[in-house]
Design a protein around this motif. Structure first.
Motif, PDB file in Angstrom:
ATOM      1  N   GLY A  29     -38.654  51.762  18.805  1.00  0.00           N
ATOM      2  CA  GLY A  29     -39.206  52.253  17.554  1.00  0.00           C
ATOM      3  C   GLY A  29     -38.504  51.625  16.371  1.00  0.00           C
ATOM      4  N   ASN A  30     -39.184  51.573  15.239  1.00  0.00           N
ATOM      5  CA  ASN A  30     -38.645  50.982  14.032  1.00  0.00           C
ATOM      6  C   ASN A  30     -39.121  51.792  12.831  1.00  0.00           C
ATOM      7  OD1 ASN A  30     -37.404  48.585  12.521  1.00  0.00           O
ATOM      8  ND2 ASN A  30     -39.480  48.581  11.697  1.00  0.00           N
ATOM      9  N   TRP A  31     -38.214  52.051  11.891  1.00  0.00           N
ATOM     10  CA  TRP A  31     -38.558  52.760  10.659  1.00  0.00           C
ATOM     11  C   TRP A  31     -37.997  51.992   9.483  1.00  0.00           C
ATOM     12  CZ3 TRP A  31     -35.443  55.904   7.141  1.00  0.00           C
ATOM     13  CH2 TRP A  31     -36.225  56.585   6.185  1.00  0.00           C
ATOM     14  N   TYR A  32     -38.829  51.835   8.446  1.00  0.00           N
ATOM     15  CA  TYR A  32     -38.420  51.069   7.272  1.00  0.00           C
ATOM     16  C   TYR A  32     -38.996  51.721   6.030  1.00  0.00           C
ATOM     17  CZ  TYR A  32     -38.032  47.178   3.958  1.00  0.00           C
ATOM     18  OH  TYR A  32     -37.756  46.408   2.858  1.00  0.00           O
ATOM     19  N   ARG A  33     -38.186  51.810   4.980  1.00  0.00           N
ATOM     20  CA  ARG A  33     -38.674  52.271   3.684  1.00  0.00           C
ATOM     21  C   ARG A  33     -37.899  51.554   2.583  1.00  0.00           C
ATOM     22  NH1 ARG A  33     -35.822  54.764   0.343  1.00  0.00           N
ATOM     23  NH2 ARG A  33     -37.689  55.239  -0.877  1.00  0.00           N
ATOM     24  N   ALA A  79     -28.643  42.993  -1.784  1.00  0.00           N
ATOM     25  CA  ALA A  79     -27.560  43.010  -0.807  1.00  0.00           C
ATOM     26  C   ALA A  79     -27.797  44.124   0.209  1.00  0.00           C
ATOM     27  CB  ALA A  79     -26.218  43.218  -1.498  1.00  0.00           C
ATOM     28  N   TYR A  80     -27.401  43.867   1.472  1.00  0.00           N
ATOM     29  CA  TYR A  80     -27.632  44.817   2.557  1.00  0.00           C
ATOM     30  C   TYR A  80     -26.415  44.830   3.484  1.00  0.00           C
ATOM     31  CZ  TYR A  80     -32.410  43.974   0.939  1.00  0.00           C
ATOM     32  OH  TYR A  80     -33.522  43.822   0.153  1.00  0.00           O
ATOM     33  N   ILE A  81     -26.118  46.007   4.046  1.00  0.00           N
ATOM     34  CA  ILE A  81     -25.070  46.130   5.059  1.00  0.00           C
ATOM     35  C   ILE A  81     -25.652  46.900   6.227  1.00  0.00           C
ATOM     36  CG2 ILE A  81     -23.130  46.016   3.456  1.00  0.00           C
ATOM     37  CD1 ILE A  81     -22.953  49.086   3.637  1.00  0.00           C
ATOM     38  N   GLY A  82     -25.151  46.624   7.431  1.00  0.00           N
ATOM     39  CA  GLY A  82     -25.693  47.308   8.592  1.00  0.00           C
ATOM     40  C   GLY A  82     -24.786  47.218   9.795  1.00  0.00           C
ATOM     41  N   VAL A  83     -25.212  47.887  10.853  1.00  0.00           N
ATOM     42  CA  VAL A  83     -24.492  47.871  12.116  1.00  0.00           C
ATOM     43  C   VAL A  83     -25.498  47.678  13.241  1.00  0.00           C
ATOM     44  CG1 VAL A  83     -24.597  50.394  12.307  1.00  0.00           C
ATOM     45  CG2 VAL A  83     -22.875  49.105  13.613  1.00  0.00           C
ATOM     46  N   ARG A  84     -25.116  46.895  14.227  1.00  0.00           N
ATOM     47  CA  ARG A  84     -25.962  46.617  15.383  1.00  0.00           C
ATOM     48  C   ARG A  84     -25.165  46.933  16.644  1.00  0.00           C
ATOM     49  NH1 ARG A  84     -27.382  41.599  13.919  1.00  0.00           N
ATOM     50  NH2 ARG A  84     -25.782  40.568  15.181  1.00  0.00           N
ATOM     51  N   ALA A  85     -25.802  47.544  17.626  1.00  0.00           N
ATOM     52  CA  ALA A  85     -25.111  47.920  18.852  1.00  0.00           C
ATOM     53  C   ALA A  85     -25.959  47.574  20.060  1.00  0.00           C
ATOM     54  CB  ALA A  85     -24.796  49.414  18.851  1.00  0.00           C
ATOM     55  N   SER A 113     -30.180  47.182  -1.204  1.00  0.00           N
ATOM     56  CA  SER A 113     -30.780  47.210  -2.538  1.00  0.00           C
ATOM     57  C   SER A 113     -32.185  47.791  -2.503  1.00  0.00           C
ATOM     58  CB  SER A 113     -30.820  45.792  -3.109  1.00  0.00           C
ATOM     59  OG  SER A 113     -29.519  45.260  -3.249  1.00  0.00           O
ATOM     60  N   TYR A 114     -32.607  48.308  -3.655  1.00  0.00           N
ATOM     61  CA  TYR A 114     -33.916  48.931  -3.824  1.00  0.00           C
ATOM     62  C   TYR A 114     -34.064  50.164  -2.926  1.00  0.00           C
ATOM     63  CZ  TYR A 114     -34.722  44.340  -5.901  1.00  0.00           C
ATOM     64  OH  TYR A 114     -34.615  43.200  -6.649  1.00  0.00           O
ATOM     65  N   ASP A 115     -32.916  50.786  -2.609  1.00  0.00           N
ATOM     66  CA  ASP A 115     -32.879  51.973  -1.746  1.00  0.00           C
ATOM     67  C   ASP A 115     -33.636  51.713  -0.443  1.00  0.00           C
ATOM     68  OD1 ASP A 115     -32.076  54.531  -1.095  1.00  0.00           O
ATOM     69  OD2 ASP A 115     -33.818  55.499  -2.010  1.00  0.00           O
ATOM     70  N   SER A 116     -33.336  50.556   0.162  1.00  0.00           N
ATOM     71  CA  SER A 116     -34.024  50.136   1.385  1.00  0.00           C
ATOM     72  C   SER A 116     -33.261  50.612   2.615  1.00  0.00           C
ATOM     73  CB  SER A 116     -34.156  48.610   1.430  1.00  0.00           C
ATOM     74  OG  SER A 116     -34.878  48.137   0.307  1.00  0.00           O
ATOM     75  N   VAL A 117     -33.973  51.188   3.558  1.00  0.00           N
ATOM     76  CA  VAL A 117     -33.399  51.692   4.802  1.00  0.00           C
ATOM     77  C   VAL A 117     -34.208  51.149   5.966  1.00  0.00           C
ATOM     78  CG1 VAL A 117     -32.768  53.730   6.129  1.00  0.00           C
ATOM     79  CG2 VAL A 117     -32.709  53.822   3.636  1.00  0.00           C
ATOM     80  N   ASN A 118     -33.504  50.691   7.005  1.00  0.00           N
ATOM     81  CA  ASN A 118     -34.167  50.213   8.211  1.00  0.00           C
ATOM     82  C   ASN A 118     -33.395  50.686   9.435  1.00  0.00           C
ATOM     83  OD1 ASN A 118     -34.451  47.232  10.096  1.00  0.00           O
ATOM     84  ND2 ASN A 118     -36.101  48.691   9.825  1.00  0.00           N
ATOM     85  N   ALA A 119     -34.084  51.236  10.412  1.00  0.00           N
ATOM     86  CA  ALA A 119     -33.464  51.690  11.658  1.00  0.00           C
ATOM     87  C   ALA A 119     -34.355  51.272  12.819  1.00  0.00           C
ATOM     88  CB  ALA A 119     -33.270  53.198  11.642  1.00  0.00           C
ATOM     89  N   THR A 120     -33.727  50.710  13.850  1.00  0.00           N
ATOM     90  CA  THR A 120     -34.458  50.197  15.008  1.00  0.00           C
ATOM     91  C   THR A 120     -33.713  50.587  16.273  1.00  0.00           C
ATOM     92  OG1 THR A 120     -35.251  48.279  13.760  1.00  0.00           O
ATOM     93  CG2 THR A 120     -35.309  48.111  16.146  1.00  0.00           C
ATOM     94  N   ALA A 121     -34.443  50.951  17.320  1.00  0.00           N
ATOM     95  CA  ALA A 121     -33.835  51.272  18.612  1.00  0.00           C
ATOM     96  C   ALA A 121     -34.753  50.793  19.732  1.00  0.00           C
ATOM     97  CB  ALA A 121     -33.592  52.773  18.737  1.00  0.00           C
ATOM     98  N   GLN A 122     -34.147  50.364  20.836  1.00  0.00           N
ATOM     99  CA  GLN A 122     -34.901  49.865  21.977  1.00  0.00           C
ATOM    100  C   GLN A 122     -34.181  50.250  23.262  1.00  0.00           C
ATOM    101  OE1 GLN A 122     -37.787  47.829  21.674  1.00  0.00           O
ATOM    102  NE2 GLN A 122     -38.120  47.892  23.887  1.00  0.00           N
ATOM    103  N   LEU A 123     -34.931  50.747  24.245  1.00  0.00           N
ATOM    104  CA  LEU A 123     -34.388  51.125  25.552  1.00  0.00           C
ATOM    105  C   LEU A 123     -35.252  50.478  26.620  1.00  0.00           C
ATOM    106  CD1 LEU A 123     -32.394  52.927  27.217  1.00  0.00           C
ATOM    107  CD2 LEU A 123     -34.170  54.698  27.157  1.00  0.00           C
ATOM    108  N   SER A 124     -34.621  49.830  27.597  1.00  0.00           N
ATOM    109  CA  SER A 124     -35.392  49.189  28.659  1.00  0.00           C
ATOM    110  C   SER A 124     -34.623  49.263  29.964  1.00  0.00           C
ATOM    111  CB  SER A 124     -35.693  47.726  28.309  1.00  0.00           C
ATOM    112  OG  SER A 124     -34.505  46.961  28.277  1.00  0.00           O
TER     113      SER A 124
END
Length: 630
Positions: A190-194, A622-628, A167-178
């Motif tokens: 890194g993390n990006w949110y708008r 409401a939000y939907i997403g995928v995590r890996a 909702s509210y055209d919200s986008v979130n993307a996160t990635a981590q490598l270790s």
């Protein structure tokens, strides 16, 4: 009374995972070094990676507001100014650590950390200490400490990522490598949110958006068995749309104003273990650099106001463990804070410094009892020396009972903004540090082999020399001399007391239920018109409840309820903030152990509420997403 009855009906307790407070858990925030969680008499909440992922939270305060004794207010959607208060203390009296770096803003009037820009991103763990803890942490740890830790390097190579839209055209993307190889270990993320957000002005017709990208990194280099280098860094860049007070009426409403912020936190440390590991040494340099700019396009492209805050700090800490019965943690620190402001008419620069020494003793006269005591002395350039003490005890009984008792002192040095008289005439170099004394006692009971954990904590804190802004009217005499716009002074006293009731139940393997009830009576004790009135934006009653159910392998369902009681928006208690109840539901399904599809609905019943009078909040979303993870 109805709220208390509701809490009793929940039979509820507290933290996002009270089981994380088990004896095998290690905490850092209580004494500033690693310690078993059941060996401290302080009230500590632990939020681990599993709890963070279960919550599906994106904004850190959406998770922290469910912590006992914590209240959150925000002037709009994500990115808007967000204050976190612990047990009724001021937001500027909460110390925030990000990977070991103090994250307060020296250019902010109270030095408070703005939680509006704090995204969950790649957090692995959050520890919250409730109550003053100035012995290991110094100035600003008057109300409590929030310690945020990003992902640590893993053995081998690991990666994880998350992406969601809602909702509210919200986008979130996160990635981590270790990973690690030989003497080197590291992690990068890194993390990006708008989001389009909501109007900051509650009656506004346009939305005020927010965007942020941030990054974190760690690098460890082993220089043999007993020496290693530890490097950490965090960066965030954000833009927040604002509403303001436009002419000619100067009434709060929709405007085209916006603000930008850039935050950098860095840590470089050398660790040495001597005498067969009995003496651990840490020498570090840390830096926090925060740039804030406000823009009003109606007056051109240049910033209408800018602020630059910078803190540099050298730290030494020693940790001597002579035996299982005796341990000493001690250290020395020197810190320099700098401020630069420019409002288009005047440009001001200021700096100050503080040198500190502290020591803590941890003894176990018997296996079941842990006693901790410490003292700290700070020498500030402006107001001189100040000594702080603290002591606590934890007693484990064979019946699954854990008893805690704690006495803590806290102090907060006046900020550069409050001290420097050249800042548009507001400053007052005669200010004294704010001080607090706090007592709390608690009991935690574990039954049914850990299937039931319950606890209650009683606390009281008294604050004096609290710094408030006072208005000045002609004739300008005394403290108001040459200060036509007002000034800061040590005029306030406050008292906060209450209880935190916690419960966690696991009746069957697939079902977890946690809940909490917090009662906080935060009262103004300053002689005058507001004596005996509630401190602003401190709800007396807060109830949280969380249920997680796994009906089949790979599938998890959850729900959260947050009830926040009535409060007042101002010191005179003339503007009321009504109570509200927020409900959220969520679901997640894991495929092949690596991919998880998830979704949630926040504010399920589309409740209209405000945490700051006149400022908007999100409705149903409401939000939907995928995590890996690999």
């Amino acid at each position: 009374m109805s709220t208390i009855a509701l809490a009793a009906a929940f039979a509820g307790a507290a933290t996002p995972a009270l089981a994380d407070d088990a004896p095998e858990d290690i905490i850092i925030t209580a004494i500033g070094a690693a310690q078993n969680a059941d060996e401290t008499g302080q009230a500590v909440t632990i939020i681990d990676r599993a709890a963070i992922e279960r919550s599906q939270a994106v904004v850190a305060t959406d998770l922290l507001m469910r912590t006992p004794g914590v209240s959150v207010t925000r002037t709009g959607g994500p990115g808007a100014v967000t204050a976190l208060r612990i047990r009724g203390a001021e937001d500027g009296q909460t110390l925030v650590l990000i990977d070991g770096v103090r994250a307060g803003d020296p250019s902010a009037p109270s030095g408070a950390f703005d939680f509006g820009h704090l995204m969950i991103g790649n957090f692995d763990r959050i520890e919250v200490v409730r109550g003053p803890n100035s012995v290991p942490w110094g100035s600003q740890a008057l109300g409590g400490v929030v310690n945020i830790m990003t992902a640590r390097p893993a053995e081998g190579l690991q990666a994880r990522a998350r992406a969601e839209y809602g909702s509210y055209d919200s986008v979130n993307a996160t990635a981590q490598l270790s990973g690690s190889s030989g003497a080197f270990s590291g992690s990068i993320g890194g993390n990006w949110y708008r989001t389009d957000g909501v109007s900051q002005f509650a009656g506004g017709a346009e939305r005020d958006g927010f965007r942020q990208y941030d990054a974190n990194a760690r690098l460890g280099i082993a220089l043999g068995e007993d020496f290693d280098i530890d490097l950490r860094g965090n960066f965030a860049d954000s833009r927040t749309d604002l509403d303001g007070f436009a002419p000619p009426t100067y009434a709060f409403g929709d405007t085209d104003e916006y603000s930008t912020a850039r935050e950098i936190y860095g840590y470089a440390g050398l660790n040495a273990r001597l005498f067969d590991g009995k003496l651990k040494n840490r020498l570090a340099f840390v830096i926090a650099d925060i740039d804030r700019d406000n823009f009003n396009p109606d007056f051109g492209p240049a910033p209408s106001f800018l602020a630059r805050g910078r803190t540099e700090r050298f730290e030494y800490q020693g940790d001597l463990a002579l035996s299982e019965m005796f341990r000493a943690v001690f250290g020395a620190e020197t810190e320099t804070s700098k401020l630069l402001t420019d409002d288009g008419f005047s440009r001001t620069a200021a700096k100050t410094g503080i040198d500190s020494f502290y020591g803590q003793i941890v003894v176990k006269p018997v296996a079941a009892l842990t006693l901790t005591g410490g003292v700290r002395h700070d020498d500030h350039e402006q107001f001189g020396g100040h000594t702080t003490i603290g002591a606590n005890a934890a007693l484990k009984l064979g019946t699954g009972t854990l008893l805690r008792a704690n006495y803590g002192e806290g102090f907060k040095a006046p900020t550069l903004f409050q001290l420097d008289a050249s800042l548009t005439g507001y400053g007052n170099r005669l200010l004294k540090p704010e001080q607090a004394k706090s007592y709390d006692v608690g009991i935690q009971q574990t039954l049914l082999d850990g299937a039931l954990v319950a606890g209650v904590t009683l606390f009281q804190r008294r604050t004096r020399n609290q710094i408030d802004f006072i208005s000045c009217a002609a004739p300008l005499t005394g403290i108001c001399a040459n200060r036509p716009y007002g000034t800061y002074d040590n005029i306030a006293r406050a008292r906060a007391k209450g209880l935190e009731f916690l419960l966690e139940m696991k009746p069957v393997e697939a079902l977890d239920f946690t809940a909490s009830y917090s009662f906080t009576d935060a009262e103004n004790r300053t002689p005058g018109a507001n004596f005996g009135k509630d401190l602003a934006r401190r709800p007396r009653h807060t109830v949280t409840a969380t249920v997680d159910y796994a009906p089949m392998e790979g599938l998890s369902l959850g729900a959260d309820v947050l009830h926040v009681g009535d409060s007042f928006d101002n010191a005179a208690n003339s503007v009321r903030l009504d109570s509200y109840v927020l409900t959220g539901i969520r679901a997640a399904y894991t495929i092949d152990g690596r991919f998880t599809l998830y979704g949630r609905v926040d504010n399920l019943f589309d409740v209209n509420y405000q945490t700051v009078s006149g400022y908007g909040t999100f409705g149903r979303a409401a939000y939907i997403g995928v995590r890996a993870g690999f």
